[in-house]
Design an enzyme around this catalytic site. Sequence first.
Site, PDB file in Angstrom:
ATOM      1  N   GLY A   1      40.882   5.073  34.142  1.00 31.49           N
ATOM      2  CA  GLY A   1      39.973   5.118  32.821  1.00 31.49           C
ATOM      3  C   GLY A   1      39.085   6.407  32.865  1.00 31.49           C
ATOM      4  N   CYS A   2      38.531   6.509  31.948  1.00 32.69           N
ATOM      5  CA  CYS A   2      37.675   7.661  31.720  1.00 32.69           C
ATOM      6  C   CYS A   2      36.256   7.379  32.311  1.00 32.69           C
ATOM      7  CB  CYS A   2      37.575   8.053  30.220  1.00 32.69           C
ATOM      8  SG  CYS A   2      36.648   6.516  29.139  1.00 32.69           S
ATOM      9  N   TYR A   3      35.709   6.459  32.208  1.00 31.00           N
ATOM     10  CA  TYR A   3      34.472   6.176  33.021  1.00 31.00           C
ATOM     11  C   TYR A   3      34.832   6.025  34.540  1.00 31.00           C
ATOM     12  CZ  TYR A   3      31.341   4.805  29.158  1.00 31.00           C
ATOM     13  OH  TYR A   3      30.494   5.001  27.824  1.00 31.00           O
TER      14      TYR A   3
END
EC number: 1.2.1.38
Lengths: 347, 347, 347, 347
Positions: free
Chosen positions: A152-154
């Site tokens: 995921g990005c975060y």
Amino acid sequence: MKTSKYKVAIVGASGFTGSELTRLLAGHPDIEIAHITSESHAGKAFSELHPQFFQIVDLPLEKATVIDDAELDVIFLALPHGVSMDFVKRWKNKNAKIIDLSGDFRLSSPKIYESWYGKDHTFEEGFGSAVYGLPELKAEEVKESNLIANPGCYPTASILSVAPLFAADLIEEGSLIIDAKSGLTGAGIKASATTHFSNVNDNFKAYGVGVHRHTVEIEEQLSNLSGGKVRVQFTPHLIPADRGILVTAYAKPRQEMDSHKLVEIYQDFYRDKPFVRVRKNVPSIKDVRGSHYCDVFPFWDKRTERIISIAVIDNLLKGAASEAVHNMNLMLGLNEQSGLNQIPLRP
Amino acid sequence: MKTSKYKVAIVGASGFTGSELTRLLAGHPDIEIAHITSESHAGKAFSELHPQFFQIVDLPLEKATVIDDAELDVIFLALPHGVSMDFVKRWKNKNAKIIDLSGDFRLSSPKIYESWYGKDHTFEEGFGSAVYGLPELKAEEVKESNLIANPGCYPTASILSVAPLFAADLIEEGSLIIDAKSGLTGAGIKASATTHFSNVNDNFKAYGVGVHRHTVEIEEQLSNLSGGKVRVQFTPHLIPADRGILVTAYAKPRQEMDSHKLVEIYQDFYRDKPFVRVRKNVPSIKDVRGSHYCDVFPFWDKRTERIISIAVIDNLLKGAASEAVHNMNLMLGLNEQSGLNQIPLRP
Amino acid sequence: MKTSKYKVAIVGASGFTGSELTRLLAGHPDIEIAHITSESHAGKAFSELHPQFFQIVDLPLEKATVIDDAELDVIFLALPHGVSMDFVKRWKNKNAKIIDLSGDFRLSSPKIYESWYGKDHTFEEGFGSAVYGLPELKAEEVKESNLIANPGCYPTASILSVAPLFAADLIEEGSLIIDAKSGLTGAGIKASATTHFSNVNDNFKAYGVGVHRHTVEIEEQLSNLSGGKVRVQFTPHLIPADRGILVTAYAKPRQEMDSHKLVEIYQDFYRDKPFVRVRKNVPSIKDVRGSHYCDVFPFWDKRTERIISIAVIDNLLKGAASEAVHNMNLMLGLNEQSGLNQIPLRP
Amino acid sequence: MKTSKYKVAIVGASGFTGSELTRLLAGHPDIEIAHITSESHAGKAFSELHPQFFQIVDLPLEKATVIDDAELDVIFLALPHGVSMDFVKRWKNKNAKIIDLSGDFRLSSPKIYESWYGKDHTFEEGFGSAVYGLPELKAEEVKESNLIANPGCYPTASILSVAPLFAADLIEEGSLIIDAKSGLTGAGIKASATTHFSNVNDNFKAYGVGVHRHTVEIEEQLSNLSGGKVRVQFTPHLIPADRGILVTAYAKPRQEMDSHKLVEIYQDFYRDKPFVRVRKNVPSIKDVRGSHYCDVFPFWDKRTERIISIAVIDNLLKGAASEAVHNMNLMLGLNEQSGLNQIPLRP
């Protein structure tokens, strides 16, 4: 390395991730894009959906079923959570590597998936073979894998902001707080109140306080890294900007720390990682926009005896599409930097 | 209350704070703006500097010396730190109340001022009489005061986000982290690399990590409130937006907590405070833009046993100009809400 | 003027116009908001939809049928085109003045309406009684009217930018070009690809080239004013900003012109119009944001012998909600400036 | 083509143009950056000024005098107007091609330069040899030239928007109006009131009405193209965005026109121009951001019998840096597309 180009397919090309994957792969010296699919837009040209590609990538959008019989080296799934798993299942016996950009195979078990994503998992076997594709931590496993759960990005920004600390098991239990801020593209291409310009522009807010799914993804990876159980307080916020994530991580060290030592720990850890830049001053999200870089700035606050680590990425690239290409490079035995040499676009 | 209007002067009208003070005071039913000063622009009309006031407030800008002999009820100093103190000293014997919007009299002693602001203080006597003008905490002292140190923008939002907790001495020592985000107007009207559009737009960064002056202002006020020594980890960030501060405060309670109890503590504390709204959902900075409101959202994270409190203000208003007007209302014995009934401008 | 307050209803409060009407009317000294309606959100508090109103306007949203039997002085219709006409018809015999903010009664005939709006009109009789409510041109008619067609946002700015020229019939036929630019709120609150942040932020585009409905509205009003047939080339563009319209109008004069004469024509025309400010320098949209002002800058280009006139308004106010309040003031015999004294919010 | 790389210098690297030139040239397969100069920052690393280049281009900034004795194939001058001419003069006898990105050699004579730029020209001989480097119009002259006057950003977009029409001499005299809109980077990196975030964000305005220098540049090039004297009404505006120019050009045809014919004229004219894309729908500035493309959309408005042509470019690239690289490719006999294959970055 074979002499002809590797054939890849991008499944689900109507969103930002599919579009950015296409941008990177269209410019990749060793790759040929064989198919791009979109269930809702099949028949149109890819560039009708994404006009920046006009006369550059005008390939027709196809139905995903075209993949069933296609000879491919790599399949990228740029699909929503909960949809991706069905396609992984469907194509598990194809002789093609699969890189799944959704959250469907990132967690450690179907049970944990179900408790954070609120839905049943339809391909539990996938959990056994999927590798969490964060190349800075998992390059060797990625090389051997046929199914990548692209991070995921975060989590990408969060984990990289503190990985050197947890790898050395330096952090006091329960002290990790990650205050995260993301550009709006993290919310996807779908029109909604959340993505309406007037709710975002000149505005700022938190969301998902205490309950965001990326919390558990960060916790699991940091736990693996440190060997202990890591709990994180994770709070995402929405920046009125297109791209970019900045995380501000706070952590208490278990032992004595100083500025010099802290920087050294980061530099050592990221020495041979070409896409993580340990910065000596505070980075901003535009410093990495349009690129695969993650810039990290570790800071020792002597007054409060706390470590603050700030990391920035382009959420659509290092947090999605370029991470996927990086994983592909490793899986295919290519130079890991191949096709990823974009210099950040600033201003 | 007297029947004619109170006469006020705004000293230093070229910046955002001076401009917003003028906007509020020009619409205040009990006030007449007698003088507006600007050393560098004296002679021009106020509306030449701030074209939004064309044909509304066209008063001439004057030199500050005009104040020496003017009969005034209230003087607002909208001047930079380090400059304000000289004018407080100069006009200390005038029969006028002074509201200083700079940081010159906010801290507890000249010594602490000098260590955080890096300059000598030229009017040490002022510290004895100045009242920290945060009306939600200090209304009674403000009413009796002749010199108000108007709070900083970050401290206003930060203190209000957690005041109910520290007033009840509920927070574990050393656990308070305030991750703050501000619109660009907090950096002032001066042109610089920091305020250049291309460094701000579509961007996000932290700054002043570990060293921002508002840290000590927050610590002193919360210490007063709790009775103990409070240490805060304060990290400001820059939002690509004009106005607004959002703070995300993290704190560990000393004792058992739950959601219901937490909300009750906030509602009780702010019951008779018309400009603090205890929200049941996450506020955004546009919810208070152009107004004197502070919206606070307290959240109990059972999983991590941590309190998260999010507060938003308009930094130019609740964090500066309208706070000053609120203080003026209290000092003059007016209704505290007089002239402050602007409904937030959204979108 | 009666001593109790006038009762008004706002029909259709979920959009930006309804919300801004409520903001203005809640602060209007002579008005009481009796009802606010929303078909889709009936039962909720108004402030649930528009959180900036929390604890300020918490009135319940009601179904529009509540209006049928309500005693009201004024009904504001903040409804989409094509929907409004049905309510005008429904309430035509109520003893209440109606101000319709849609486009349903702005044009000169049902036939023209149908050709530009692409749908049949269901209340043709309305065309006979409706007054085009642009107070700077039509104050006397407005005062006598019971049905106001509140002008479109682009037409308001466009017409005011050149009205002094057409009133004096000074412009060469066919020479008028209006290149218009609007903030995103002009597109409404509905989520769509058009309003998605990523399509607007850091972007700029034209739309409706050659076919925008406001073209005919501008043409008809300017034709009325000049006595001849006016044709306009009208091109709207989308600014990555929330509020504001700027129009750049180009026109060839029929006769000799010079700078002095041009400015005089404008100043004479707008002498007693308190909300039009004839500016001596180029205005920007923020100079009028949050206010009822229209700033106009007429310029004579000697080199090309062309007039350029630039006008700015807040599209949600002068182009919608505050225009409606202005019309209401006129209809009720109130001071035309009542409740409209907001100073523009800049920055 | 020689086998080793061509050596180039970038003179004046502190601004946006110098930075973007460096980005393109650092990724160009046939080029080696030998020197980067900055008078005010000599001694620092290039990446200290432009942190996005950290660990990518860390070359030291040097004084411009280093160029005097350097062996170079191409010198790029990314200097302010009025400064550039001195360096062209200084290095005119070096065996290096010079590409000047300033306005110093774009006009037809020193006299015209002086009347629009308000200063004397110090190297009048340059006018004889300089070629206006708009590759779509001048590729053959560019190939033979040793001194390129790289076009202005507005003229690039403006000229390309209507070149097919003027090349065929189709436009009525005096009818051309170009309403232009630019992102803020067009104003340069210098901090000023103009570039202050709060004056740009959520704002929009016109500037330079009737007097902008690019007017004459456009007129001269279109006059050359058509063979007649062209007069243009040119009005620039400021978009609250970083990059991008959109021009909306209005013109009356001399003869009968229709949609089909118009599009054909454009397609024929740009057939072999790889970087101009004739679009069938309205382009937006993000469609070309970060790339060398110019997208043009010609539209025939039958109702008004007027041509509207909309063109978009990235002002820092097609309007500056990538145009310079394109010219370099032509001058060195390289493939004109070499190093210019960036796909637009959207969103």
